[in-house]
Design a protein around this motif. Structure first.
Motif, PDB file in Angstrom:
ATOM      1  N   TRP A  98      -4.761  74.927  32.114  1.00  0.00           N
ATOM      2  CA  TRP A  98      -4.219  73.731  31.459  1.00  0.00           C
ATOM      3  C   TRP A  98      -4.340  72.499  32.343  1.00  0.00           C
ATOM      4  O   TRP A  98      -4.292  71.373  31.857  1.00  0.00           O
ATOM      5  CB  TRP A  98      -2.762  73.954  31.061  1.00  0.00           C
ATOM      6  N   GLN A  99      -4.491  72.702  33.675  1.00  0.00           N
ATOM      7  CA  GLN A  99      -4.568  71.559  34.579  1.00  0.00           C
ATOM      8  C   GLN A  99      -5.965  70.939  34.611  1.00  0.00           C
ATOM      9  O   GLN A  99      -6.117  69.785  34.992  1.00  0.00           O
ATOM     10  CB  GLN A  99      -4.156  71.983  35.992  1.00  0.00           C
ATOM     11  N   ASP A 119     -13.387  65.098  34.560  1.00  0.00           N
ATOM     12  CA  ASP A 119     -12.814  63.950  35.267  1.00  0.00           C
ATOM     13  C   ASP A 119     -11.810  64.360  36.346  1.00  0.00           C
ATOM     14  O   ASP A 119     -11.848  63.843  37.473  1.00  0.00           O
ATOM     15  CB  ASP A 119     -12.144  62.987  34.281  1.00  0.00           C
ATOM     16  N   ASN A 120     -10.886  65.248  36.022  1.00  0.00           N
ATOM     17  CA  ASN A 120      -9.812  65.570  36.966  1.00  0.00           C
ATOM     18  C   ASN A 120     -10.349  66.212  38.243  1.00  0.00           C
ATOM     19  O   ASN A 120      -9.983  65.818  39.356  1.00  0.00           O
ATOM     20  CB  ASN A 120      -8.791  66.500  36.304  1.00  0.00           C
ATOM     21  N   ILE A 121     -11.197  67.217  38.101  1.00  0.00           N
ATOM     22  CA  ILE A 121     -11.722  67.899  39.282  1.00  0.00           C
ATOM     23  C   ILE A 121     -12.672  66.992  40.045  1.00  0.00           C
ATOM     24  O   ILE A 121     -12.630  66.936  41.295  1.00  0.00           O
ATOM     25  CB  ILE A 121     -12.395  69.227  38.878  1.00  0.00           C
ATOM     26  N   ASN A 122     -13.517  66.247  39.346  1.00  0.00           N
ATOM     27  CA  ASN A 122     -14.438  65.345  40.044  1.00  0.00           C
ATOM     28  C   ASN A 122     -13.684  64.261  40.823  1.00  0.00           C
ATOM     29  O   ASN A 122     -14.113  63.843  41.912  1.00  0.00           O
ATOM     30  CB  ASN A 122     -15.407  64.692  39.052  1.00  0.00           C
ATOM     31  N   ALA A 123     -12.569  63.810  40.271  1.00  0.00           N
ATOM     32  CA  ALA A 123     -11.760  62.812  40.980  1.00  0.00           C
ATOM     33  C   ALA A 123     -11.246  63.385  42.295  1.00  0.00           C
ATOM     34  O   ALA A 123     -11.252  62.699  43.324  1.00  0.00           O
ATOM     35  CB  ALA A 123     -10.597  62.359  40.108  1.00  0.00           C
ATOM     36  N   VAL A 133     -10.235  75.870  43.165  1.00  0.00           N
ATOM     37  CA  VAL A 133     -10.076  77.289  42.829  1.00  0.00           C
ATOM     38  C   VAL A 133      -9.430  77.369  41.455  1.00  0.00           C
ATOM     39  O   VAL A 133      -8.253  77.013  41.288  1.00  0.00           O
ATOM     40  CB  VAL A 133      -9.218  78.033  43.864  1.00  0.00           C
ATOM     41  N   VAL A 134     -10.191  77.813  40.470  1.00  0.00           N
ATOM     42  CA  VAL A 134      -9.751  77.783  39.075  1.00  0.00           C
ATOM     43  C   VAL A 134      -9.419  79.198  38.596  1.00  0.00           C
ATOM     44  O   VAL A 134     -10.188  80.129  38.810  1.00  0.00           O
ATOM     45  CB  VAL A 134     -10.843  77.179  38.168  1.00  0.00           C
ATOM     46  N   GLY A 139      -7.244  79.108  29.077  1.00  0.00           N
ATOM     47  CA  GLY A 139      -7.430  77.717  28.716  1.00  0.00           C
ATOM     48  C   GLY A 139      -6.225  77.192  27.969  1.00  0.00           C
ATOM     49  O   GLY A 139      -5.153  77.815  27.967  1.00  0.00           O
ATOM     50  N   LEU A 140      -6.416  76.058  27.318  1.00  0.00           N
ATOM     51  CA  LEU A 140      -5.330  75.363  26.648  1.00  0.00           C
ATOM     52  C   LEU A 140      -5.696  75.131  25.190  1.00  0.00           C
ATOM     53  O   LEU A 140      -6.751  74.567  24.886  1.00  0.00           O
ATOM     54  CB  LEU A 140      -5.076  74.019  27.345  1.00  0.00           C
TER      55      LEU A 140
END
Length: 411
Positions: A98-99, A119-123, A133-134, A139-140
């Protein structure tokens, strides 16, 4: 920086020592200049334990709560892996589904991936994080609930991330050192393949080879994601493992790439079915509605307006199939008897070389005949031939076909 996806299965992260070993492999790739996305499974045996707790608590469970429970195993592994990397002075952070967020549909326990925004991980990569580490397998949903992707879903997670982030490669670390021409436990002459085409791997996975989940191979083929299957327990070189790639990247393909088998098969025959238009549609539509995965189908020649309809299905779906067939007997269709044979196995040969070379089926049938193995059902595709045989002859059939097609000489 180029991106690399590394996936570690349950046996590769089964305890803290193995997590440390996996983390060292990640560190090697970080040192080469990669931003790394690590996809982790639950520690070996944990998902089964969690599923057992759910079944014991609520046999008719709410699928949304099932997903909340069984997804927790991957969360634990992700946190431990991130901590281990941090102890190695590698900037790492764990991410739950979900993150990210990894967005799915609402089909709990069998969810399909809809989108992975980057976007979130690339940021965070831009801020200096070197490893994300996923937690795999999760998922969501549009409703904001955790959903799981089905057993083996971490493979699919890894390939989906590789596609979304345009990764250079997706490395799948497991307890085997690559894809073999057949199961080495069945045939001592089985040989590791250096490369195998997506289509061949997809067929092998769907026919019983358990190295990669079928959905992960489908995704890799669709998005042209290079997959490499490696052992997490052996020293690696740049040429280690098996590369699953596009057919064009293989210099010369063998006629047959591998022999697959599945012992969890059942043959079911509806005897003396009234032979009229629409009967097959009724039978297999009913089975589909009941969630039965029918594979091989044979219909006998009609005599006096009656025929036999034979098909194969997984052994764990027999009761479901019998119930569905019983519900339509005497109402939508008429048949005399439903006969179930649980002592069968499916054996298949797979190879993209079959497209351009004739005689593979004839050779396969001759080999089985010479060994005294009777073929019950046959099905073919452009690059596959499968037969149903008595289960007691399964290993003999695999070994004989492996020898006949000289797969011990495969490159």
């Amino acid at each position: 920086m180029p991106t690399l996806v590394m996936k570690f299965g349950g046996t590769s992260v089964a305890n803290l020592d193995r997590i440390r070993r996996a983390a060292k492999r990640v560190g090697v790739e970080v040192a080469k200049g990669y931003d790394v996305i690590v996809i982790v499974s639950a520690m070996s045996g944990k998902t089964n334990e969690l599923v057992g707790w759910v079944n014991e608590t609520s046999p008719l469970f709410d699928a949304r709560e099932y997903d909340a429970v069984v997804s927790s195993g991957e969360n634990v592994t992700a946190g431990l892996m991130a901590l281990t990397l941090q102890e190695m002075n590698i900037p790492a952070r764990s991410w739950q589904g979900w993150q990210v967020p990894l967005l799915t549909n609402s089909a709990h326990s069998q969810a399909r991936i809809e989108e992975i925004p980057t976007d979130n991980i690339n940021a965070k990569f831009g801020e200096g994080m070197k490893v994300a580490v996923v937690a795999g397998f999760q998922g969501l949903t549009p409703e904001g609930r955790i959903a799981t992707l089905g057993r083996g879903g971490s493979d699919t997670t890894a390939v989906a991330f590789a596609a979304a982030f345009d990764a250079e490669r997706c490395d799948i670390y497991t307890d085997v050192d690559g894809v073999y021409t057949t199961d080495p436990r069945i045939c001592a002459k089985a040989k590791k393949l250096d490369r195998i085409a997506f289509e061949e791997m997809l067929e092998l996975a769907s026919l019983g080879a358990k190295v990669l989940q079928t959905r992960s191979v489908e995704l890799a083929m669709r998005y042209k994601v290079k997959l490499r299957v490696l052992s997490s327990f052996e020293e690696q070189s740049d040429e280690a493992g098996t590369l699953v790639c596009d057919e064009d990247e293989i210099m010369e393909s063998n006629v047959v790439a591998g022999v697959a088998y599945s012992r969890d098969e059942v043959q079911m025959t509806a005897r003396s079915v009234a032979d009229r238009p629409g009967i097959a549609a009724i039978i297999f539509g009913t089975l589909s509605d009941a969630g039965v995965n029918v594979d091989m189908i044979v219909q006998d020649i009609s005599e006096d307006g009656r025929t036999n309809m034979t098909f194969s299905l997984p052994v764990d779906q027999v009761s479901r199939a019998e119930k569905a067939m019983g519900a339509i007997k005497g109402t939508e269709i008429n048949y005399d008897d439903l006969v179930t044979d649980t002592e069968v196995a499916k054996v298949s040969v797979v190879g993209i070389g079959m497209r351009s070379q004739s005689g593979v089926a004839a050779k396969m049938f001759k080999v089985l005949s010479d060994e005294g193995i009777n073929i019950k059902v046959i099905t073919t595709s452009e690059i596959k031939i499968s037969v149903l045989v008595d289960r007691k002859y399964m290993e003999l059939a695999v070994q004989a076909l492996h020898d006949a097609f000289e797969l011990d000489k495969a490159a």
